[in-house]
Design an enzyme around this catalytic site. Sequence first.
Site, PDB file in Angstrom:
ATOM      1  N   MET A  69       5.338  -2.803 -10.985  1.00 46.18           N
ATOM      2  CA  MET A  69       5.820  -1.426 -10.832  1.00 46.18           C
ATOM      3  C   MET A  69       7.160  -1.273 -11.556  1.00 46.18           C
ATOM      4  SD  MET A  69       4.511  -0.052  -7.175  1.00 46.18           S
ATOM      5  CE  MET A  69       5.800  -0.734  -6.182  1.00 46.18           C
ATOM      6  N   GLY A  70       7.422  -2.160 -12.519  1.00 45.73           N
ATOM      7  CA  GLY A  70       8.671  -2.073 -13.278  1.00 45.73           C
ATOM      8  C   GLY A  70       9.846  -2.585 -12.468  1.00 45.73           C
ATOM      9  N   ALA A  71      11.078  -2.162 -12.874  1.00 47.61           N
ATOM     10  CA  ALA A  71      12.311  -2.705 -12.283  1.00 47.61           C
ATOM     11  C   ALA A  71      12.230  -4.232 -12.340  1.00 47.61           C
ATOM     12  CB  ALA A  71      12.523  -2.204 -10.853  1.00 47.61           C
ATOM     13  N   HIS A 101      12.513  -8.188 -12.841  1.00 47.52           N
ATOM     14  CA  HIS A 101      13.546  -9.192 -12.566  1.00 47.52           C
ATOM     15  C   HIS A 101      12.958 -10.560 -12.895  1.00 47.52           C
ATOM     16  CE1 HIS A 101      11.203  -9.893  -8.974  1.00 47.52           C
ATOM     17  NE2 HIS A 101      11.373  -8.635  -8.602  1.00 47.52           N
ATOM     18  N   HIS A 156       9.363 -11.383 -11.974  1.00 47.61           N
ATOM     19  CA  HIS A 156       8.295 -10.882 -12.859  1.00 47.61           C
ATOM     20  C   HIS A 156       8.205 -11.732 -14.132  1.00 47.61           C
ATOM     21  CE1 HIS A 156       9.386  -7.010 -10.716  1.00 47.61           C
ATOM     22  NE2 HIS A 156       8.093  -7.053 -10.534  1.00 47.61           N
ATOM     23  N   LYS A 178       5.166 -14.150  -3.442  1.00 47.97           N
ATOM     24  CA  LYS A 178       6.141 -13.401  -2.640  1.00 47.97           C
ATOM     25  C   LYS A 178       5.405 -12.330  -1.812  1.00 47.97           C
ATOM     26  CE  LYS A 178       9.829 -10.562  -1.944  1.00 47.97           C
ATOM     27  NZ  LYS A 178       9.169  -9.293  -1.941  1.00 47.97           N
ATOM     28  N   GLN A 231      -0.756  -9.423  -0.257  1.00 53.47           N
ATOM     29  CA  GLN A 231      -1.308  -8.688  -1.409  1.00 53.47           C
ATOM     30  C   GLN A 231      -2.141  -9.628  -2.294  1.00 53.47           C
ATOM     31  OE1 GLN A 231       0.775  -5.636  -3.972  1.00 53.47           O
ATOM     32  NE2 GLN A 231       1.200  -7.426  -5.211  1.00 53.47           N
ATOM     33  N   SER A 253      12.507  -6.236  -6.381  1.00 53.34           N
ATOM     34  CA  SER A 253      13.148  -5.044  -6.949  1.00 53.34           C
ATOM     35  C   SER A 253      13.988  -4.344  -5.888  1.00 53.34           C
ATOM     36  CB  SER A 253      12.092  -4.090  -7.493  1.00 53.34           C
ATOM     37  OG  SER A 253      11.282  -4.769  -8.414  1.00 53.34           O
ATOM     38  N   ARG A 254      13.586  -4.490  -4.629  1.00 51.77           N
ATOM     39  CA  ARG A 254      14.306  -3.796  -3.551  1.00 51.77           C
ATOM     40  C   ARG A 254      15.640  -4.466  -3.214  1.00 51.77           C
ATOM     41  NH1 ARG A 254       8.717  -2.548  -1.796  1.00 51.77           N
ATOM     42  NH2 ARG A 254       8.547  -0.297  -1.838  1.00 51.77           N
TER      43      ARG A 254
HETATM   44  O1  PAF Z   1       3.245  -5.940  -6.448  1.00 57.01           O
HETATM   45  C1  PAF Z   1       3.358  -4.866  -7.057  1.00 57.01           C
HETATM   46  O2  PAF Z   1       4.310  -4.652  -7.815  1.00 57.01           O
HETATM   47  C2  PAF Z   1       2.318  -3.774  -6.849  1.00 57.01           C
HETATM   48  O3  PAF Z   1       1.851  -3.755  -5.543  1.00 57.01           O
HETATM   49  C3  PAF Z   1       1.154  -3.843  -7.856  1.00 57.01           C
HETATM   50  C4  PAF Z   1       0.342  -5.127  -7.674  1.00 57.01           C
HETATM   51  C5  PAF Z   1       1.688  -3.779  -9.271  1.00 57.01           C
HETATM   52  C6  PAF Z   1       0.195  -2.676  -7.651  1.00 57.01           C
HETATM   53  O4  PAF Z   1       0.841  -1.451  -7.837  1.00 57.01           O
END
Ligand code: PAF
Length: 283
Positions: free
Chosen positions: A33-35, A37, A40, A152, A156, A189-190
């Site tokens: 979702m960008g931002a 770090h 990623h 992390k 998910q 990101s948070r």
């Molecule tokens: O982990 C994330 O950043 C989001 O949940 C993802 C997997 C990109 C889906 O929007």
Amino acid sequence: MSRPEVADNVEALRAQIRDWRRHGQRVAMVPTMGALHEGHLSLIRIAREKAERCVVSIFVNPAQFAPTEDLDKYPRQLARDLDMLATVKADLAFTPTVGAMYPAGFATKISVGGPSAGLESDFRPTFFEGVATVVAKLFLQATPDCAVFGEKDYQQLCVVRQLCRDLDLPVEIVGAPTIRDAYGLAMSSRNAYLGDAELQTARRLNVILREAAAALAGNAGQKDATDEATSSLIAAGFQKVDYVEARESLTLAPWRPDRAGRVLAAAWLGQTRLIDNVEVPTA
Ligand code: PAF
């Protein structure tokens, strides 16, 4: 270092991927979702080892935010993200618009059972539906050979694995270890929302989870270990603990000491909700 090419629509994405495939190249995807770090970037480095080409999607997915959550506030910094992608030589950034992903009349939701039960779902009941729907779309748009997700967001990762298994999506899901700062705080990101004092408290989360995991490995009762961790988090300065739970690593069913386990937690510091998880050590 040059920035990656940007595809802001599905046609451009597919044209690029067709071209790579014509040259016999495998494609790895890192959905984000960008931002961006360092966490990623570590996923992208792994993706680059798995395939000749790496596509990174950058899409703040409204479907996974509840109306009360931080969708508007979520950091958006495409130029900076592209600079960071240049440092790890990502080949393509896919940056679709909300209108392209969810055009008027969009009416499909993917609901994954199994590992989505409890934990995050108790507090964010529509979260995994949003994640599963967007991940399925991204996979169908990009048709990657493999995709890398961080441990992390452990629940998910398990939900995405279940999604691919159940829908026969031919994408190998690669789990990547959590990247932490020098104090063990998981990159997120948070974390950008945290003030200095909150950052000090946030750094206690992983320590307390490790203590709970060690206690479980040493045969402490599950309720004792997780209650103790909850009390320690509050004592450390977290205002609210959503959950601390031990689950089986593979299925996320309630943990049994003869199975590989994981301690997962979510807790609030001011307006910021942090999650983390650690493995229960084995002898
Ligand atoms: O982990 C994330 O950043 C989001 O949940 C993802 C997997 C990109 C889906 O929007």
